[in-house]
Design a protein around this motif. Structure first.
Motif, PDB file in Angstrom:
ATOM      1  N   LYS A   3     -25.117 -81.465 -62.426  1.00  0.00           N
ATOM      2  CA  LYS A   3     -25.624 -80.932 -62.608  1.00  0.00           C
ATOM      3  C   LYS A   3     -24.181 -80.168 -64.230  1.00  0.00           C
ATOM      4  O   LYS A   3     -25.052 -79.595 -65.089  1.00  0.00           O
ATOM      5  CB  LYS A   3     -25.786 -79.825 -62.230  1.00  0.00           C
ATOM      6  CG  LYS A   3     -26.170 -78.663 -62.461  1.00  0.00           C
ATOM      7  CD  LYS A   3     -27.227 -77.463 -61.564  1.00  0.00           C
ATOM      8  CE  LYS A   3     -27.485 -76.165 -62.498  1.00  0.00           C
ATOM      9  NZ  LYS A   3     -27.877 -75.130 -61.589  1.00  0.00           N
ATOM     10  N   ASN A  27     -23.946 -83.496 -56.071  1.00  0.00           N
ATOM     11  CA  ASN A  27     -24.774 -82.654 -57.504  1.00  0.00           C
ATOM     12  C   ASN A  27     -24.136 -81.766 -58.303  1.00  0.00           C
ATOM     13  O   ASN A  27     -25.244 -81.515 -59.723  1.00  0.00           O
ATOM     14  CB  ASN A  27     -26.082 -82.197 -56.141  1.00  0.00           C
ATOM     15  CG  ASN A  27     -27.075 -83.351 -55.223  1.00  0.00           C
ATOM     16  OD1 ASN A  27     -26.992 -83.977 -56.129  1.00  0.00           O
ATOM     17  ND2 ASN A  27     -27.747 -82.929 -54.924  1.00  0.00           N
ATOM     18  N   HIS A  86     -22.157 -84.706 -50.713  1.00  0.00           N
ATOM     19  CA  HIS A  86     -23.231 -84.712 -50.999  1.00  0.00           C
ATOM     20  C   HIS A  86     -23.668 -83.314 -52.779  1.00  0.00           C
ATOM     21  O   HIS A  86     -24.072 -83.808 -53.399  1.00  0.00           O
ATOM     22  CB  HIS A  86     -25.177 -84.771 -50.440  1.00  0.00           C
ATOM     23  CG  HIS A  86     -26.355 -84.942 -50.665  1.00  0.00           C
ATOM     24  ND1 HIS A  86     -27.007 -83.436 -50.920  1.00  0.00           N
ATOM     25  CD2 HIS A  86     -27.226 -85.291 -51.315  1.00  0.00           C
ATOM     26  CE1 HIS A  86     -27.935 -83.528 -51.309  1.00  0.00           C
ATOM     27  NE2 HIS A  86     -28.029 -85.315 -51.710  1.00  0.00           N
ATOM     28  N   ASP A  87     -23.588 -82.107 -51.341  1.00  0.00           N
ATOM     29  CA  ASP A  87     -23.598 -81.576 -52.199  1.00  0.00           C
ATOM     30  C   ASP A  87     -23.008 -81.362 -53.051  1.00  0.00           C
ATOM     31  O   ASP A  87     -22.837 -80.533 -54.499  1.00  0.00           O
ATOM     32  CB  ASP A  87     -23.766 -80.119 -51.267  1.00  0.00           C
ATOM     33  CG  ASP A  87     -24.788 -79.962 -50.235  1.00  0.00           C
ATOM     34  OD1 ASP A  87     -25.645 -80.141 -51.188  1.00  0.00           O
ATOM     35  OD2 ASP A  87     -24.734 -78.955 -49.317  1.00  0.00           O
TER      36      ASP A  87
END
Length: 242
Positions: free
Chosen positions: A179, A175, A171-172
């Motif tokens: 970004k 993200n 998930h990180d």
């Protein structure tokens, strides 16, 4: 499991002190399902730490999850709030590949990159990566995704800390990738706008109408460049806060 940059990205950084939100996030199941009413496990952890959310809003964590959150926060153990759902066996998404139209909406919805596919191509779930969040089900325009239970146990009995840690990493990583892609796209658009502005400035209007058109184009491009500048400043501010 192949690295694909995820494992190297997710090596934990040891710190001497953790905030309350950090410690709360550490005991959440990291399914990123949003059933708690927040955009993911981290926002929910921050809301609990700020006293804005109760510790009984996480169906995937179930009763054991509430006990874990109670131990971290010191709050009383309370029953799972049915408004947010019920403790269930772990489920994994399945795509009926015969019906899939390759719209990519499920890929965009998956918070842990557990779906393989490309535009106008058949998609498929990677079962060992799926957290059972079911966020891919609703966006599907042809209803080709279903959730299949894969355990008889529920809550943390159907999910391990290793599963949670791996899901959190993906998930990180996702993200961070999204970004970076947004920032790269903004940079490309800014460069394109600058090139257009330079082209406009090189124009030599021969009459008032052409001068007015030049000014109109200059204003449009300048506005676009200002929006890009503000987005870049906002992105930098977000990065500084991390």
């Amino acid at each position: 499991m192949k690295d694909n940059g995820v494992l190297s990205f997710c090596h934990p950084t040891v710190t001497d002190t953790k905030s309350l939100a950090d410690r709360i996030e550490d005991v959440l199941p990291q399914t990123q399902c949003t059933k708690c009413g927040y955009a993911g496990c981290r926002p929910y952890a921050e809301a609990i730490a700020a006293g804005e959310a109760e510790i009984n809003q996480c169906p995937p964590g179930g009763a054991e999850g509430i006990v874990r959150l109670s131990a971290v926060t010191g709050r009383k153990v309370i029953p799972l709030n049915p408004v947010h759902g019920f403790e269930r066996p772990r489920a994994v998404a399945f795509i009926d590949e015969a019906l899939c139209i390759g719209c990519t909406l499920c890929i965009q919805a998956c918070p842990v990159d557990a779906i393989l596919g490309a535009a106008k191509q058949m998609h498929t779930i990677i079962p060992e990566l799926c957290t059972g969040c079911d966020l891919c089900v609703t966006p599907c325009p042809v209803d080709c995704i279903v959730m299949y239970p894969v355990t008889e146990t529920t809550g943390w009995d159907a999910w391990s800390q290793a599963d949670a840690d791996a899901a959190r990493c993906r998930h990180d990583f996702r993200n961070a990738r999204l970004k970076r892609e947004r920032e790269e796209n903004d940079a490309r658009l800014a460069a394109k706008a600058q090139a257009k502005m330079a082209a406009v400035e090189r124009l030599s209007p021969e009459n008032a109408a052409e001068e007015a058109e030049k000014e109109r184009k200059r204003a449009i491009i300048a506005a676009a460049m200002e929006r890009a500048r503000l987005r870049a400043e906002a992105a930098k501010a977000d990065k500084d806060q991390e």
